[in-house]
Design a protein around this motif. Structure first.
Motif, PDB file in Angstrom:
ATOM      1  N   VAL A   1       0.840  -1.205   0.000  1.00  0.00           N
ATOM      2  CA  VAL A   1       0.000   0.000   0.000  1.00  0.00           C
ATOM      3  C   VAL A   1       0.872   1.251   0.000  1.00  0.00           C
ATOM      4  CG1 VAL A   1      -1.644   1.351   1.369  1.00  0.00           C
ATOM      5  CG2 VAL A   1      -1.991  -1.114   1.075  1.00  0.00           C
ATOM      6  N   ASP A   2       1.911   1.277   0.844  1.00  0.00           N
ATOM      7  CA  ASP A   2       2.786   2.456   0.911  1.00  0.00           C
ATOM      8  C   ASP A   2       3.496   2.687  -0.423  1.00  0.00           C
ATOM      9  OD1 ASP A   2       2.060   2.827   3.529  1.00  0.00           O
ATOM     10  OD2 ASP A   2       3.880   1.952   4.378  1.00  0.00           O
ATOM     11  N   ASP A   3       3.975   1.618  -1.049  1.00  0.00           N
ATOM     12  CA  ASP A   3       4.691   1.763  -2.315  1.00  0.00           C
ATOM     13  C   ASP A   3       3.762   2.279  -3.410  1.00  0.00           C
ATOM     14  OD1 ASP A   3       7.255   0.982  -3.955  1.00  0.00           O
ATOM     15  OD2 ASP A   3       5.571   0.161  -5.081  1.00  0.00           O
ATOM     16  N   PHE A   4       2.582   1.697  -3.519  1.00  0.00           N
ATOM     17  CA  PHE A   4       1.644   2.120  -4.559  1.00  0.00           C
ATOM     18  C   PHE A   4       1.165   3.546  -4.319  1.00  0.00           C
ATOM     19  CE2 PHE A   4       0.114  -2.475  -5.643  1.00  0.00           C
ATOM     20  CZ  PHE A   4       1.394  -2.784  -6.073  1.00  0.00           C
ATOM     21  N   ALA A   5       0.957   3.916  -3.048  1.00  0.00           N
ATOM     22  CA  ALA A   5       0.523   5.289  -2.748  1.00  0.00           C
ATOM     23  C   ALA A   5       1.617   6.285  -3.099  1.00  0.00           C
ATOM     24  CB  ALA A   5       0.138   5.398  -1.278  1.00  0.00           C
ATOM     25  N   SER A   6       2.890   5.908  -2.873  1.00  0.00           N
ATOM     26  CA  SER A   6       3.994   6.826  -3.171  1.00  0.00           C
ATOM     27  C   SER A   6       4.107   7.102  -4.661  1.00  0.00           C
ATOM     28  CB  SER A   6       5.315   6.247  -2.654  1.00  0.00           C
ATOM     29  OG  SER A   6       5.745   5.137  -3.442  1.00  0.00           O
ATOM     30  N   ARG A   7       3.577   6.204  -5.492  1.00  0.00           N
ATOM     31  CA  ARG A   7       3.640   6.397  -6.942  1.00  0.00           C
ATOM     32  C   ARG A   7       2.312   6.911  -7.513  1.00  0.00           C
ATOM     33  NH1 ARG A   7       6.482   1.060  -9.303  1.00  0.00           N
ATOM     34  NH2 ARG A   7       5.610  -0.039  -7.498  1.00  0.00           N
ATOM     35  N   GLY A   8       1.392   7.270  -6.623  1.00  0.00           N
ATOM     36  CA  GLY A   8       0.133   7.860  -7.068  1.00  0.00           C
ATOM     37  C   GLY A   8      -0.837   6.864  -7.669  1.00  0.00           C
ATOM     38  N   TRP A   9      -0.676   5.573  -7.344  1.00  0.00           N
ATOM     39  CA  TRP A   9      -1.563   4.544  -7.892  1.00  0.00           C
ATOM     40  C   TRP A   9      -2.747   4.238  -6.989  1.00  0.00           C
ATOM     41  CZ3 TRP A   9       2.575   0.316  -9.428  1.00  0.00           C
ATOM     42  CH2 TRP A   9       3.402   0.842 -10.430  1.00  0.00           C
ATOM     43  N   THR A  10      -2.678   4.675  -5.741  1.00  0.00           N
ATOM     44  CA  THR A  10      -3.761   4.448  -4.792  1.00  0.00           C
ATOM     45  C   THR A  10      -3.706   5.546  -3.745  1.00  0.00           C
ATOM     46  OG1 THR A  10      -4.805   2.774  -3.342  1.00  0.00           O
ATOM     47  CG2 THR A  10      -2.421   2.990  -3.191  1.00  0.00           C
ATOM     48  N   VAL A  11      -4.791   5.690  -2.993  1.00  0.00           N
ATOM     49  CA  VAL A  11      -4.808   6.547  -1.813  1.00  0.00           C
ATOM     50  C   VAL A  11      -4.764   5.634  -0.602  1.00  0.00           C
ATOM     51  CG1 VAL A  11      -6.192   8.136  -0.434  1.00  0.00           C
ATOM     52  CG2 VAL A  11      -6.040   8.442  -2.916  1.00  0.00           C
ATOM     53  N   ALA A  12      -3.786   5.831   0.264  1.00  0.00           N
ATOM     54  CA  ALA A  12      -3.631   4.982   1.439  1.00  0.00           C
ATOM     55  C   ALA A  12      -4.552   5.453   2.556  1.00  0.00           C
ATOM     56  CB  ALA A  12      -2.183   4.987   1.912  1.00  0.00           C
ATOM     57  N   ALA A  13      -5.189   4.503   3.227  1.00  0.00           N
ATOM     58  CA  ALA A  13      -6.063   4.797   4.363  1.00  0.00           C
ATOM     59  C   ALA A  13      -5.703   3.877   5.521  1.00  0.00           C
ATOM     60  CB  ALA A  13      -7.531   4.619   3.977  1.00  0.00           C
ATOM     61  N   GLN A  14      -6.166   4.228   6.684  1.00  0.00           N
ATOM     62  CA  GLN A  14      -6.030   3.363   7.850  1.00  0.00           C
ATOM     63  C   GLN A  14      -7.252   2.439   7.918  1.00  0.00           C
ATOM     64  OE1 GLN A  14      -3.272   3.254   9.860  1.00  0.00           O
ATOM     65  NE2 GLN A  14      -2.496   4.670   8.300  1.00  0.00           N
ATOM     66  N   PRO A  15      -7.101   1.238   8.435  1.00  0.00           N
ATOM     67  CA  PRO A  15      -8.234   0.308   8.501  1.00  0.00           C
ATOM     68  C   PRO A  15      -9.207   0.658   9.624  1.00  0.00           C
ATOM     69  CG  PRO A  15      -6.286  -0.720   9.445  1.00  0.00           C
ATOM     70  CD  PRO A  15      -5.837   0.607   8.891  1.00  0.00           C
ATOM     71  N   GLN A  16      -9.759   1.851   9.534  1.00  0.00           N
ATOM     72  CA  GLN A  16     -10.739   2.354  10.486  1.00  0.00           C
ATOM     73  C   GLN A  16     -11.891   2.962   9.703  1.00  0.00           C
ATOM     74  OE1 GLN A  16      -8.348   5.173  12.595  1.00  0.00           O
ATOM     75  NE2 GLN A  16      -7.094   3.602  13.603  1.00  0.00           N
ATOM     76  N   VAL A  17     -13.096   2.792  10.197  1.00  0.00           N
ATOM     77  CA  VAL A  17     -14.285   3.195   9.445  1.00  0.00           C
ATOM     78  C   VAL A  17     -14.208   4.651   9.015  1.00  0.00           C
ATOM     79  CG1 VAL A  17     -16.771   3.585   9.602  1.00  0.00           C
ATOM     80  CG2 VAL A  17     -15.785   1.434  10.444  1.00  0.00           C
ATOM     81  N   ASP A  18     -13.894   5.552   9.944  1.00  0.00           N
ATOM     82  CA  ASP A  18     -13.887   6.981   9.618  1.00  0.00           C
ATOM     83  C   ASP A  18     -12.869   7.300   8.538  1.00  0.00           C
ATOM     84  OD1 ASP A  18     -15.881   7.503  11.406  1.00  0.00           O
ATOM     85  OD2 ASP A  18     -14.548   8.203  13.006  1.00  0.00           O
ATOM     86  N   ASP A  19     -11.664   6.742   8.647  1.00  0.00           N
ATOM     87  CA  ASP A  19     -10.632   7.068   7.676  1.00  0.00           C
ATOM     88  C   ASP A  19     -10.941   6.463   6.311  1.00  0.00           C
ATOM     89  OD1 ASP A  19      -8.177   8.585   7.483  1.00  0.00           O
ATOM     90  OD2 ASP A  19      -7.185   6.689   6.994  1.00  0.00           O
ATOM     91  N   ILE A  20     -11.481   5.263   6.295  1.00  0.00           N
ATOM     92  CA  ILE A  20     -11.867   4.649   5.015  1.00  0.00           C
ATOM     93  C   ILE A  20     -12.893   5.524   4.305  1.00  0.00           C
ATOM     94  CG2 ILE A  20     -12.961   2.653   3.908  1.00  0.00           C
ATOM     95  CD1 ILE A  20     -11.905   0.956   6.255  1.00  0.00           C
ATOM     96  N   ALA A  21     -13.927   5.928   5.047  1.00  0.00           N
ATOM     97  CA  ALA A  21     -14.985   6.746   4.449  1.00  0.00           C
ATOM     98  C   ALA A  21     -14.451   8.110   4.027  1.00  0.00           C
ATOM     99  CB  ALA A  21     -16.141   6.901   5.436  1.00  0.00           C
ATOM    100  N   ASP A  22     -13.654   8.743   4.897  1.00  0.00           N
ATOM    101  CA  ASP A  22     -13.155  10.087   4.592  1.00  0.00           C
ATOM    102  C   ASP A  22     -12.249  10.082   3.360  1.00  0.00           C
ATOM    103  OD1 ASP A  22     -14.524  11.066   6.746  1.00  0.00           O
ATOM    104  OD2 ASP A  22     -12.778  11.193   8.081  1.00  0.00           O
ATOM    105  N   LYS A  23     -11.332   9.124   3.273  1.00  0.00           N
ATOM    106  CA  LYS A  23     -10.409   9.086   2.135  1.00  0.00           C
ATOM    107  C   LYS A  23     -11.168   8.793   0.832  1.00  0.00           C
ATOM    108  CE  LYS A  23      -6.606   9.914   4.382  1.00  0.00           C
ATOM    109  NZ  LYS A  23      -5.751   8.838   4.900  1.00  0.00           N
TER     110      LYS A  23
END
Length: 344
Positions: free
Chosen positions: A284-306
């Protein structure tokens, strides 16, 4: 039935992951479609809840989990397949047994630890084929030392990025733009809750905030009435249908396991997070660093917010789509089926 063309599949299944099972099921399904005369069977751990999904004959372990290797050895000697395909569950003793029984061996790896085993001195001339799913897309699969060993080894190496089948039409997809939440088939838990529960709750918040159709794949929260939700909860889908649903989604929200590679392969923007296993955080960190995904924390609020932030940023969505178009993806199924048929 003749056993002269007989492939035995042996998936690992321990901890929370189920990627190994679905990967081998995909290969077996494609092999059967290519040549229905090939005999296909599976060796399955008795605790695996995925057994009902198998359309092929299988033998379940009658030994404790810690004796699974003894079960594999006993069944290999009894069945004597032409080829055995181990998915992350092979040991050197199994390879030596295969040599004695004149069984061709294949081992699949998808992370540095399991990949590294295939370059051990006692494997280099014992393992017939090594199929490696690249741990990080777009990164070198092997170190310089491993590339040198591969040149002198008798093991044939096959690299791939995804192992998938696809239906032509996403039969369950809404007619309007939609979001898809799919944590994967694992049994990981976060703060005592299953990942499916977290995803369904986050998906429901996004559905309420946007009014868009939102699909979530997984088992619904126990005791919750469907009428209380805005999200549509679907049961686990056949892989082809799942890939088609991914392809049609505006955003896929998923974990950092095999499913993020599947989503990237169909060029759909993602929000992803590590849900378990040693490999997911780095991916997840590698893909997010290359702009292929947005990284989130495995928590309901952060998943929804991101998810809401990405959905509301048209420029960011378009940029991610453009970046995903540039990734070279190696589809593994045609390579694997061709290799099996050639050896058969």
């Amino acid at each position: 039935m003749s056993t002269s063309r007989f492939v035995l599949f042996v998936p690992q299944h321990q901890g929370g992951g189920t990627g190994e099972f679905f990967r081998l099921l995909t290969v077996a399904t494609a092999l059967h479609a290519a040549d229905a005369s090939v005999r296909i069977e599976f060796l399955m751990p008795k605790a695996c809840r995925l057994r009902p999904l198998l359309p092929f004959p299988h033998t379940e372990s009658d030994l404790p989990d810690e004796q699974r290797q003894q079960f594999h050895a006993r069944e290999l000697a009894r069945l004597k397949p032409t080829i055995v395909v181990f998915d992350k569950t092979c040991r050197g003793s199994m390879l030596r047994l295969c040599r004695r029984l004149k069984i061709r061996s294949v081992c699949i790896s998808d992370e540095p630890g399991t990949c590294g085993k295939t370059f051990r001195a006692d494997w280099l001339w014992s393992l017939d084929e090594h199929w490696h799913q690249r741990y990080l897309l777009g990164r070198p699969a092997f170190s310089a030392w491993q590339r040198l060993l591969a040149r002198i080894s008798s093991t044939r190496r096959v690299l791939f990025d995804v192992c998938q089948l696809e239906d032509a039409v996403a039969a369950l997809a809404p007619s309007s733009p939609y979001l898809l939440f799919v944590p994967g088939g694992g049994t990981y838990r976060i703060d005592g809750r299953t990942t499916a529960e977290l995803f369904i709750e986050a998906a429901d918040r996004v559905a309420r905030a946007t009014g868009m159709p939102v699909l979530a794949i997984g088992q619904a929260v126990s005791g919750e009435e469907p009428g209380d939700r805005r999200v549509t909860v679907l049961p686990p889908q056949p892989q082809g249908q799942l890939i088609a649903l991914m392809r049609g989604a505006t955003i896929v929200v998923t974990g950092g396991g095999h499913l993020i590679n599947q989503a990237i392969s169909v060029r759909v923007p993602t929000v992803s997070m590590p849900l378990g296993g040693s490999d997911q955080s780095l991916r997840v960190d590698d893909f997010a660093s290359r702009g292929w995904t947005v990284a989130a924390q495995p928590q309901v609020d952060d998943i929804a917010d991101k998810t809401l932030q990405l959905l509301g940023d048209t420029a960011a969505l378009q940029t991610m789509r453009e970046r995903l178009q540039t990734i070279e993806i190696i589809q593994g199924v045609p390579l694997m089926v061709e290799s099996l048929l050639r050896r058969l």
